[in-house]
Design a protein around this motif. Structure first.
Motif, mmCIF file in Angstrom:
data_model
loop_
_atom_site.group_PDB
_atom_site.id
_atom_site.type_symbol
_atom_site.label_atom_id
_atom_site.label_comp_id
_atom_site.label_asym_id
_atom_site.label_seq_id
_atom_site.Cartn_x
_atom_site.Cartn_y
_atom_site.Cartn_z
ATOM 1 N N ILE A 197 18.670 -2.092 -8.087
ATOM 2 C CA ILE A 197 18.625 -1.181 -7.491
ATOM 3 C C ILE A 197 17.464 -0.387 -6.686
ATOM 4 N N THR A 198 18.309 -0.225 -5.769
ATOM 5 C CA THR A 198 17.935 -0.522 -4.085
ATOM 6 C C THR A 198 16.880 0.606 -3.834
ATOM 7 N N ARG A 199 16.919 1.723 -3.701
ATOM 8 C CA ARG A 199 15.730 1.933 -4.022
ATOM 9 C C ARG A 199 14.755 2.292 -4.831
ATOM 10 N N ILE A 200 14.444 1.648 -6.079
ATOM 11 C CA ILE A 200 13.836 2.272 -7.274
ATOM 12 C C ILE A 200 12.786 0.622 -6.824
ATOM 13 N N ASP A 201 14.060 -0.563 -6.080
ATOM 14 C CA ASP A 201 13.275 -1.912 -5.551
ATOM 15 C C ASP A 201 12.068 -1.692 -4.075
ATOM 16 N N GLN A 202 12.896 -0.638 -3.662
ATOM 17 C CA GLN A 202 11.795 -0.758 -2.050
ATOM 18 C C GLN A 202 10.683 0.915 -2.542
ATOM 19 N N GLN A 203 10.951 1.331 -4.137
ATOM 20 C CA GLN A 203 9.672 2.495 -3.763
ATOM 21 C C GLN A 203 8.567 0.847 -4.571
ATOM 22 N N HIS A 204 9.212 1.253 -5.770
ATOM 23 C CA HIS A 204 8.350 -0.010 -6.299
ATOM 24 C C HIS A 204 7.691 -1.424 -4.959
ATOM 25 N N GLN A 205 8.244 -1.665 -3.999
ATOM 26 C CA GLN A 205 7.323 -2.374 -2.612
ATOM 27 C C GLN A 205 6.618 -1.572 -2.305
ATOM 28 N N LYS A 206 7.107 -0.271 -2.095
ATOM 29 C CA LYS A 206 5.621 0.002 -1.699
ATOM 30 C C LYS A 206 4.706 0.542 -2.360
ATOM 31 N N LEU A 207 4.885 0.849 -3.571
ATOM 32 C CA LEU A 207 3.610 0.692 -4.553
ATOM 33 C C LEU A 207 2.484 -0.403 -3.733
ATOM 34 N N VAL A 208 3.625 -1.232 -4.581
ATOM 35 C CA VAL A 208 2.530 -2.839 -3.780
ATOM 36 C C VAL A 208 1.618 -2.457 -3.570
ATOM 37 N N GLU A 209 2.911 -2.220 -1.152
ATOM 38 C CA GLU A 209 2.245 -2.369 -0.773
ATOM 39 C C GLU A 209 0.586 -2.104 -0.350
ATOM 40 N N LEU A 210 0.818 -0.787 -0.878
ATOM 41 C CA LEU A 210 -0.541 0.248 -1.103
ATOM 42 C C LEU A 210 -1.089 -0.241 -2.190
ATOM 43 N N THR A 211 -1.331 -0.647 -3.051
ATOM 44 C CA THR A 211 -2.028 -1.633 -3.851
ATOM 45 C C THR A 211 -3.084 -2.466 -2.868
ATOM 46 N N ASN A 212 -2.347 -3.200 -2.125
ATOM 47 C CA ASN A 212 -2.524 -4.349 -1.262
ATOM 48 C C ASN A 212 -3.786 -3.464 -0.578
ATOM 49 N N ARG A 213 -3.054 -2.523 0.307
ATOM 50 C CA ARG A 213 -4.444 -1.530 0.988
ATOM 51 C C ARG A 213 -5.602 -1.475 -0.008
ATOM 52 N N ILE A 214 -5.464 -1.392 -0.596
ATOM 53 C CA ILE A 214 -6.823 -0.205 -1.543
ATOM 54 C C ILE A 214 -7.377 -1.606 -1.669
ATOM 55 N N TYR A 215 -6.991 -2.991 -1.747
ATOM 56 C CA TYR A 215 -7.756 -3.755 -2.222
ATOM 57 C C TYR A 215 -8.021 -4.894 -1.207
ATOM 58 N N GLU A 216 -8.048 -4.780 0.515
ATOM 59 C CA GLU A 216 -7.891 -4.616 1.547
ATOM 60 C C GLU A 216 -9.016 -3.839 2.073
ATOM 61 N N SER A 217 -9.106 -2.634 1.989
ATOM 62 C CA SER A 217 -10.658 -1.432 1.892
ATOM 63 C C SER A 217 -10.786 -2.339 1.468
ATOM 64 N N MET A 218 -11.293 -2.940 0.357
ATOM 65 C CA MET A 218 -12.477 -2.812 -0.516
ATOM 66 C C MET A 218 -13.211 -3.917 0.293
ATOM 67 N N LYS A 219 -12.033 -5.157 -0.248
ATOM 68 C CA LYS A 219 -12.508 -6.249 0.741
ATOM 69 C C LYS A 219 -13.318 -6.128 2.012
ATOM 70 N N SER A 220 -12.897 -5.669 2.895
ATOM 71 C CA SER A 220 -13.527 -5.436 3.662
ATOM 72 C C SER A 220 -14.606 -4.107 4.122
ATOM 73 N N GLY A 221 -15.125 -3.954 3.077
ATOM 74 C CA GLY A 221 -16.474 -3.141 2.871
ATOM 75 C C GLY A 221 -15.864 -2.226 3.180
ATOM 76 N N LYS A 222 -15.166 -1.551 2.855
ATOM 77 C CA LYS A 222 -15.448 -0.262 3.429
ATOM 78 C C LYS A 222 -15.601 0.809 2.386
ATOM 79 N N GLY A 223 -16.217 1.803 2.033
ATOM 80 C CA GLY A 223 -16.448 2.620 1.573
ATOM 81 C C GLY A 223 -15.215 3.107 1.330
#
Ligand code: FEO
Length: 135
Positions: free
Chosen positions: A14-40
């Motif tokens: 279901i296109t709009r749902i898959d796109q939204q899930h991908q955005k949630l995955v991307e935001l989760t990755n951004r949180i992880y990357e912030s942590m990994k690069s030592g951001k507070g």
């Protein structure tokens, strides 16, 4: 290596749902990357706010479809959504209070929650909505 890689196993077709899930995955990755690069916590907080808001947008999209098409699993599904919204809000408060080590726990929690929810709970509505013509 990407912390949380989207792959076709998560696609519901279901296109709009898959796109939204991908955005949630991307935001989760951004949180992880912030942590990994030592951001507070101060750097992570706005991403978590974005994730919190986008999660609610996504849940509203699904719930609107459930109501429009009379999906019988609506209430149980909504309960899972509401619980996550509360959990993310608690995490936002913990971040604001300066809890250390939050982001990795947070990224791991979000990844596990999304995989479990998409693969089980979300997948359950797919045949019903597709039968109603939702693509
Ligand atoms: Fe895709 Fe039920 O959240």
């Amino acid at each position: 290596m990407t912390f949380f890689r989207w792959d076709q196993r998560f696609a519901l077709g279901i296109t709009r749902i898959d796109q939204q899930h991908q955005k949630l995955v991307e935001l989760t990755n951004r949180i992880y990357e912030s942590m990994k690069s030592g951001k507070g916590n101060q750097a992570i907080a706005p991403i978590l706010t974005e994730l919190s808001q986008y999660t609610q947008t996504h849940f509203a999209t699904e719930e609107e479809l459930f109501l429009r098409y009379g999906y019988p699993g609506y209430l149980d599904h909504k309960q899972e959504h509401d619980l996550l919204v509360q959990q993310v809000k608690r995490m936002q408060i913990q971040l604001q209070q300066g809890s250390s080590g939050m982001s990795i726990k947070l990224a791991n929690f979000l990844k596990a929650w999304l995989i479990d929810h998409i693969m089980k709970t979300d997948r359950e509505y797919v045949p019903y909505l597709k039968e109603k013509g939702v693509r």
